[in-house]
Design an enzyme around this catalytic site. Structure first.
Site, PDB file in Angstrom:
ATOM      1  N   TYR A   1       0.822  -1.217   0.000  1.00  0.00           N
ATOM      2  CA  TYR A   1       0.000   0.000   0.000  1.00  0.00           C
ATOM      3  C   TYR A   1       0.858   1.271   0.000  1.00  0.00           C
ATOM      4  O   TYR A   1       0.375   2.331   0.410  1.00  0.00           O
ATOM      5  CB  TYR A   1      -0.945  -0.006   1.196  1.00  0.00           C
ATOM      6  CG  TYR A   1      -2.171  -0.888   1.021  1.00  0.00           C
ATOM      7  CD1 TYR A   1      -3.098  -0.626   0.008  1.00  0.00           C
ATOM      8  CD2 TYR A   1      -2.417  -1.964   1.857  1.00  0.00           C
ATOM      9  CE1 TYR A   1      -4.229  -1.411  -0.158  1.00  0.00           C
ATOM     10  CE2 TYR A   1      -3.549  -2.754   1.708  1.00  0.00           C
ATOM     11  CZ  TYR A   1      -4.458  -2.469   0.700  1.00  0.00           C
ATOM     12  OH  TYR A   1      -5.580  -3.239   0.542  1.00  0.00           O
TER      13      TYR A   1
ATOM     14  N   ARG B   1     -13.670  -5.342 -10.372  1.00  0.00           N
ATOM     15  CA  ARG B   1     -14.092  -4.108  -9.700  1.00  0.00           C
ATOM     16  C   ARG B   1     -15.612  -4.016  -9.623  1.00  0.00           C
ATOM     17  O   ARG B   1     -16.166  -3.533  -8.633  1.00  0.00           O
ATOM     18  CB  ARG B   1     -13.503  -2.892 -10.397  1.00  0.00           C
ATOM     19  CG  ARG B   1     -11.982  -2.841 -10.283  1.00  0.00           C
ATOM     20  CD  ARG B   1     -11.367  -1.724 -11.095  1.00  0.00           C
ATOM     21  NE  ARG B   1     -11.791  -0.415 -10.644  1.00  0.00           N
ATOM     22  CZ  ARG B   1     -11.326   0.190  -9.548  1.00  0.00           C
ATOM     23  NH1 ARG B   1     -10.428  -0.415  -8.785  1.00  0.00           N
ATOM     24  NH2 ARG B   1     -11.767   1.381  -9.208  1.00  0.00           N
TER      25      ARG B   1
ATOM     26  N   ARG C   1     -18.971  -5.819  -1.584  1.00  0.00           N
ATOM     27  CA  ARG C   1     -18.873  -4.819  -0.518  1.00  0.00           C
ATOM     28  C   ARG C   1     -20.242  -4.427   0.022  1.00  0.00           C
ATOM     29  O   ARG C   1     -20.395  -4.162   1.218  1.00  0.00           O
ATOM     30  CB  ARG C   1     -18.080  -3.618  -1.007  1.00  0.00           C
ATOM     31  CG  ARG C   1     -16.567  -3.936  -1.036  1.00  0.00           C
ATOM     32  CD  ARG C   1     -15.820  -2.937  -1.849  1.00  0.00           C
ATOM     33  NE  ARG C   1     -14.360  -3.042  -1.725  1.00  0.00           N
ATOM     34  CZ  ARG C   1     -13.524  -2.493  -2.589  1.00  0.00           C
ATOM     35  NH1 ARG C   1     -13.988  -1.816  -3.639  1.00  0.00           N
ATOM     36  NH2 ARG C   1     -12.227  -2.611  -2.425  1.00  0.00           N
TER      37      ARG C   1
ATOM     38  N   GLU D   1       0.946  -5.996  -8.693  1.00  0.00           N
ATOM     39  CA  GLU D   1       0.406  -6.626  -7.478  1.00  0.00           C
ATOM     40  C   GLU D   1       0.520  -8.149  -7.547  1.00  0.00           C
ATOM     41  O   GLU D   1       0.816  -8.800  -6.549  1.00  0.00           O
ATOM     42  CB  GLU D   1      -1.039  -6.174  -7.263  1.00  0.00           C
ATOM     43  CG  GLU D   1      -1.124  -4.698  -6.901  1.00  0.00           C
ATOM     44  CD  GLU D   1      -2.539  -4.167  -6.727  1.00  0.00           C
ATOM     45  OE1 GLU D   1      -2.667  -2.982  -6.379  1.00  0.00           O
ATOM     46  OE2 GLU D   1      -3.514  -4.922  -6.942  1.00  0.00           O
TER      47      GLU D   1
HETATM   48  P1  CMP Z   1      -8.261  -0.995  -1.107  1.00  0.00           P
HETATM   49  O1  CMP Z   1      -8.843  -1.299  -2.436  1.00  0.00           O
HETATM   50  O2  CMP Z   1      -7.663  -2.120  -0.364  1.00  0.00           O
HETATM   51  O3  CMP Z   1      -7.177   0.172  -1.245  1.00  0.00           O
HETATM   52  C1  CMP Z   1      -6.839   1.015  -0.178  1.00  0.00           C
HETATM   53  C2  CMP Z   1      -7.733   0.852   1.001  1.00  0.00           C
HETATM   54  O4  CMP Z   1      -7.698   1.877   1.962  1.00  0.00           O
HETATM   55  C3  CMP Z   1      -9.166   0.822   0.541  1.00  0.00           C
HETATM   56  O5  CMP Z   1      -9.426  -0.375  -0.169  1.00  0.00           O
HETATM   57  C4  CMP Z   1      -9.903   0.988   1.878  1.00  0.00           C
HETATM   58  O6  CMP Z   1     -10.150  -0.244   2.513  1.00  0.00           O
HETATM   59  C5  CMP Z   1      -8.891   1.749   2.727  1.00  0.00           C
HETATM   60  N1  CMP Z   1      -9.391   3.058   3.110  1.00  0.00           N
HETATM   61  C6  CMP Z   1      -9.615   3.477   4.353  1.00  0.00           C
HETATM   62  N2  CMP Z   1     -10.073   4.734   4.372  1.00  0.00           N
HETATM   63  C7  CMP Z   1     -10.143   5.131   3.082  1.00  0.00           C
HETATM   64  C8  CMP Z   1     -10.555   6.357   2.448  1.00  0.00           C
HETATM   65  N3  CMP Z   1     -10.987   7.412   3.136  1.00  0.00           N
HETATM   66  N4  CMP Z   1     -10.494   6.395   1.088  1.00  0.00           N
HETATM   67  C9  CMP Z   1     -10.040   5.337   0.370  1.00  0.00           C
HETATM   68  N5  CMP Z   1      -9.646   4.171   0.937  1.00  0.00           N
HETATM   69  C10 CMP Z   1      -9.704   4.066   2.276  1.00  0.00           C
END
Ligand code: CMP
Length: 139
Positions: free
Chosen positions: A50, A86, A103, A127
């Site tokens: 990340y 997605r 989700r 990834e």
């Molecule tokens: P993911 O697709 O795993 O990529 C980054 C992750 O950050 C996202 O999913 C969320 O689970 C997490 N996250 C937490 N807070 C935020 C936010 N405000 N905006 C975007 N992602 C967030």
């Protein structure tokens, strides 16, 4: 085109025994599992994975959530697999996710949102390589 994408079933979903239900959603959408493993992610792995979000206010919490308990990593293959994944996942924030998406059905919050999926061809390739070697991909 035939594509490959990367998927994580996050700790919140693995803890609630939702692996099968989530994999079923991918398979029913026409995606094929060509690699799958359950791991306990290390802090270093989560921070590296990340890294693009390092400066974001939620980074610390995101890393803690990703290493709290095991995850399931997958490589999914199919026509337009990146977009299809997605669509099946739904919006990052479950409050905005469409009915029938992973989700919408399973996510607890924007952080504990049950799944991660690659957002573009370049990130999908990166990834996949981050967690899988070529010989683990069985197409
Ligand atoms: P993911 O697709 O795993 O990529 C980054 C992750 O950050 C996202 O999913 C969320 O689970 C997490 N996250 C937490 N807070 C935020 C936010 N405000 N905006 C975007 N992602 C967030």
């Amino acid at each position: 085109a035939l594509e490959r994408t990367f998927s994580i079933i996050k700790p919140d979903a693995v803890r609630r025994n939702l692996i099968g239900k989530i994999v079923t959603k991918f398979e029913e959408a026409g995606l094929t599992v060509i690699a799958l493993k359950k791991i306990q992610m290390t802090r270093a792995q989560a921070e590296g994975f990340y890294a693009v979000h390092k400066e974001r206010p939620f980074f610390g919490e995101l890393v803690e959530q990703m290493i709290a308990s095991p995850v399931v990593l997958q490589v999914l293959e199919g026509e337009g697999a990146i977009l299809k994944n997605r669509e099946v996942m739904g919006a990052t924030n479950p409050a905005n996710a469409v009915e029938g998406t992973i989700r919408k059905e399973f996510a607890l919050s924007i952080g504990e949102n049950s799944v991660h999926g690659s957002d573009a061809p370049e990130t999908a390739a990166e990834e996949i390589k981050y967690f899988f070697s070529d010989d683990e991909l069985v197409g």
